[in-house]
Scaffold this motif. Structure first.
Motif, short mmCIF file in Angstrom:
data_model
loop_
_atom_site.label_atom_id
_atom_site.label_comp_id
_atom_site.label_asym_id
_atom_site.label_seq_id
_atom_site.Cartn_x
_atom_site.Cartn_y
_atom_site.Cartn_z
N ASN A 38 0.84 -1.20 0.00
CA ASN A 38 0.00 0.00 0.00
C ASN A 38 0.88 1.24 0.00
O ASN A 38 1.86 1.31 0.71
CB ASN A 38 -0.89 0.04 1.25
CG ASN A 38 -1.97 -1.02 1.21
OD1 ASN A 38 -2.06 -1.85 2.09
ND2 ASN A 38 -2.75 -1.03 0.16
N GLY A 39 0.50 2.20 -0.84
CA GLY A 39 1.23 3.47 -0.86
C GLY A 39 2.54 3.42 -1.63
O GLY A 39 3.33 4.36 -1.59
N HIS A 188 -1.76 -6.21 -4.95
CA HIS A 188 -0.79 -6.56 -3.91
C HIS A 188 -0.96 -8.02 -3.51
O HIS A 188 -0.51 -8.45 -2.46
CB HIS A 188 -0.82 -5.58 -2.72
CG HIS A 188 -2.18 -5.28 -2.21
ND1 HIS A 188 -2.72 -4.03 -2.25
CD2 HIS A 188 -3.10 -6.07 -1.68
CE1 HIS A 188 -3.93 -4.08 -1.76
NE2 HIS A 188 -4.19 -5.30 -1.39
N ILE A 189 -1.58 -8.77 -4.42
CA ILE A 189 -1.81 -10.20 -4.15
C ILE A 189 -0.89 -11.03 -5.04
O ILE A 189 -1.07 -11.10 -6.26
CB ILE A 189 -3.30 -10.55 -4.40
CG1 ILE A 189 -4.18 -9.63 -3.57
CG2 ILE A 189 -3.55 -12.02 -4.10
CD1 ILE A 189 -5.64 -9.69 -3.89
N LEU A 202 8.09 -4.82 -9.49
CA LEU A 202 7.84 -4.58 -8.06
C LEU A 202 8.23 -3.15 -7.76
O LEU A 202 9.33 -2.70 -8.06
CB LEU A 202 8.68 -5.54 -7.20
CG LEU A 202 8.65 -5.26 -5.69
CD1 LEU A 202 7.25 -5.47 -5.10
CD2 LEU A 202 9.65 -6.15 -4.94
N ILE A 203 7.30 -2.42 -7.18
CA ILE A 203 7.53 -1.02 -6.85
C ILE A 203 7.35 -0.86 -5.36
O ILE A 203 6.46 -1.44 -4.75
CB ILE A 203 6.61 -0.12 -7.72
CG1 ILE A 203 6.79 1.34 -7.41
CG2 ILE A 203 5.18 -0.48 -7.62
CD1 ILE A 203 6.18 2.22 -8.50
N GLN A 204 8.25 -0.08 -4.80
CA GLN A 204 8.25 0.07 -3.35
C GLN A 204 8.77 1.45 -3.01
O GLN A 204 9.82 1.85 -3.53
CB GLN A 204 9.18 -1.01 -2.78
CG GLN A 204 9.15 -1.15 -1.31
CD GLN A 204 10.43 -1.82 -0.86
OE1 GLN A 204 10.95 -2.70 -1.52
NE2 GLN A 204 10.97 -1.38 0.24
N GLY A 205 8.02 2.20 -2.23
CA GLY A 205 8.44 3.55 -1.86
C GLY A 205 8.71 4.41 -3.09
O GLY A 205 9.62 5.25 -3.08
N GLY A 206 7.92 4.23 -4.15
CA GLY A 206 8.07 5.07 -5.34
C GLY A 206 9.19 4.65 -6.27
O GLY A 206 9.44 5.31 -7.27
N ARG A 207 9.89 3.56 -5.95
CA ARG A 207 11.00 3.11 -6.81
C ARG A 207 10.78 1.68 -7.29
O ARG A 207 10.20 0.88 -6.56
CB ARG A 207 12.32 3.12 -6.03
CG ARG A 207 12.81 4.50 -5.69
CD ARG A 207 13.96 4.39 -4.69
NE ARG A 207 14.33 5.70 -4.22
CZ ARG A 207 15.25 6.45 -4.81
NH1 ARG A 207 15.90 6.00 -5.85
NH2 ARG A 207 15.52 7.66 -4.34
N VAL A 208 11.31 1.40 -8.46
CA VAL A 208 11.20 0.04 -8.99
C VAL A 208 12.30 -0.81 -8.35
O VAL A 208 13.48 -0.46 -8.41
CB VAL A 208 11.34 0.03 -10.52
CG1 VAL A 208 11.48 -1.38 -11.06
CG2 VAL A 208 10.14 0.73 -11.16
N VAL A 209 11.90 -1.90 -7.71
CA VAL A 209 12.89 -2.82 -7.13
C VAL A 209 13.40 -3.75 -8.22
O VAL A 209 14.58 -3.99 -8.36
CB VAL A 209 12.27 -3.65 -5.97
CG1 VAL A 209 13.27 -4.62 -5.38
CG2 VAL A 209 11.71 -2.72 -4.89
N PHE A 210 12.49 -4.29 -9.02
CA PHE A 210 12.89 -5.03 -10.21
C PHE A 210 11.74 -5.06 -11.20
O PHE A 210 10.57 -4.88 -10.83
CB PHE A 210 13.35 -6.47 -9.88
CG PHE A 210 12.30 -7.31 -9.20
CD1 PHE A 210 11.19 -7.78 -9.88
CD2 PHE A 210 12.43 -7.64 -7.86
CE1 PHE A 210 10.24 -8.56 -9.26
CE2 PHE A 210 11.48 -8.42 -7.22
CZ PHE A 210 10.38 -8.87 -7.92
N SER A 211 12.09 -5.26 -12.46
CA SER A 211 11.10 -5.42 -13.51
C SER A 211 11.66 -6.46 -14.46
O SER A 211 12.68 -6.23 -15.10
CB SER A 211 10.87 -4.09 -14.23
OG SER A 211 9.85 -4.24 -15.19
N ALA A 212 11.03 -7.64 -14.49
CA ALA A 212 11.60 -8.73 -15.29
C ALA A 212 10.50 -9.75 -15.57
O ALA A 212 9.39 -9.65 -15.03
CB ALA A 212 12.74 -9.39 -14.53
#
Ligand code: ATP
Length: 288
Positions: A38-39, A188-189, A202-212
């Protein structure tokens, strides 16, 4: 592979939150799941793609067009399914569909009828009396009846019971088998992604953690298990997230070869599930 959507360096700042340099792309005919707590910034990202928000910086290209400069043209080829679909409560589904159809040159009423039948939608009922799940299915049928080439859905399964969620995802899977429709959806499921996503951002805190691709993610991330004495000797930052138990630790890595080389038989290395990857990289476990 050609991309139906390319998001490059997207930035949007709110007081207390910033979307920072978000980049990812969706190849034609594939499903991209945008996941994050969330967020995290999922809705902000989708709204920017849909032209409902103007980014501070960044580039969005859809169907090879500049989605900001040519927003109207781009939007006519996109179907949007909101997490809380709103239409005229007092009109039937068929009447609502007739109204929506007027806005699209590519509208195909027969296709709407066909989709409604396969989704089991009661087209003669008033929209206002539909269940939450049927409202989402109706919005999806509308998006597909105007022959959207890209369907964007904001948390389409949130608030649905597991049976309905499964049904909606099955409907999508069936559609994707014989169509070239591309889908971008936020959730978020994690189990939604396991069922239908080909790619995951995967996006977290406004940043992309990974995209693959999902397969790439499942191949490159692993869970490492070992004793606490070993963990205490390792420099911090060795893992992408660690959980300490009474008997040992469990940690996530995306650098399996280096961990194997350094720690060898001192640890057990297992496959990580998507749930593990999301949990550990989202800060659900402390860093070590
Ligand atoms: P959720 O899963 O809860 O829907 P999300 O990942 O979709 O979350 P966003 O809705 O994009 O997250 O919100 C990201 C952050 O931006 C949140 O902290 C939210 O409070 C903030 N935010 C969103 N819209 C605005 C706005 N118009 N003004 C100020 N802050 C905003």
């Amino acid at each position: 592979m050609e991309d139906v959507l390319e998001v490059q360096g997207l930035c949007k700042r709110y007081p207390g939150f910033a979307l920072e340099n978000v980049s990812f792309s969706v190849p034609y005919g594939y499903v991209m799941g945008l996941i994050g707590p969330n967020g995290a910034g999922k809705t902000t990202t989708l709204k920017t793609i849909l032209g409902l928000l103007l980014p501070d910086r960044g580039e969005i290209r859809a169907f090879g067009l500049d989605a900001i400069a040519q927003g109207k043209k781009v939007r006519s080829r996109i179907g949007f399914v909101h997490d809380d679909p709103r239409f005229y409560d007092h009109l039937t589904l068929e009447q609502n569909a007739g109204l929506v159809g007027r806005f699209y040159r590519t509208w195909d009423f027969r296709r709407f009828q066909g989709l409604s039948a396969s989704f089991g939608l009661p087209v003669g009922k008033r929209f206002g009396v539909l269940s939450r799940g049927n409202k989402t299915k109706f919005a999806l049928a509308l998006a597909l009846a105007h022959q959207a080439e890209l369907v964007i859905m904001d948390e389409p399964t949130s608030g649905l019971d597991p049976v309905f969620r499964r049904e909606l995802l099955d409907n999508l899977t069936d559609l994707l088998q014989d169509e070239r429709t591309s889908i971008l959806f936020s959730t978020h499921i994690t189990s939604d992604l396991e069922r239908i996503a080909d790619y995951i951002t995967l996006i977290q805190g406004g940043r992309v953690v990974f995209s693959a691709s999902k397969d790439e993610i499942l191949e490159s991330w692993a869970l490492v298990k070992g004793g606490l004495d070993l963990l205490d000797r390792l420099p911090s930052g060795t893992f992408r997230g660690v959980r300490r138990g009474e008997l040992g630790f469990e940690a996530l890595t995306d650098d399996v070869e280096s961990i194997r080389g350094r720690l060898g038989d001192a640890v057990i290395i297992d496959r990580a599930s998507l749930d593990d990857v999301v949990l550990y990289t989202s800060g659900g476990a402390a860093d070590a």
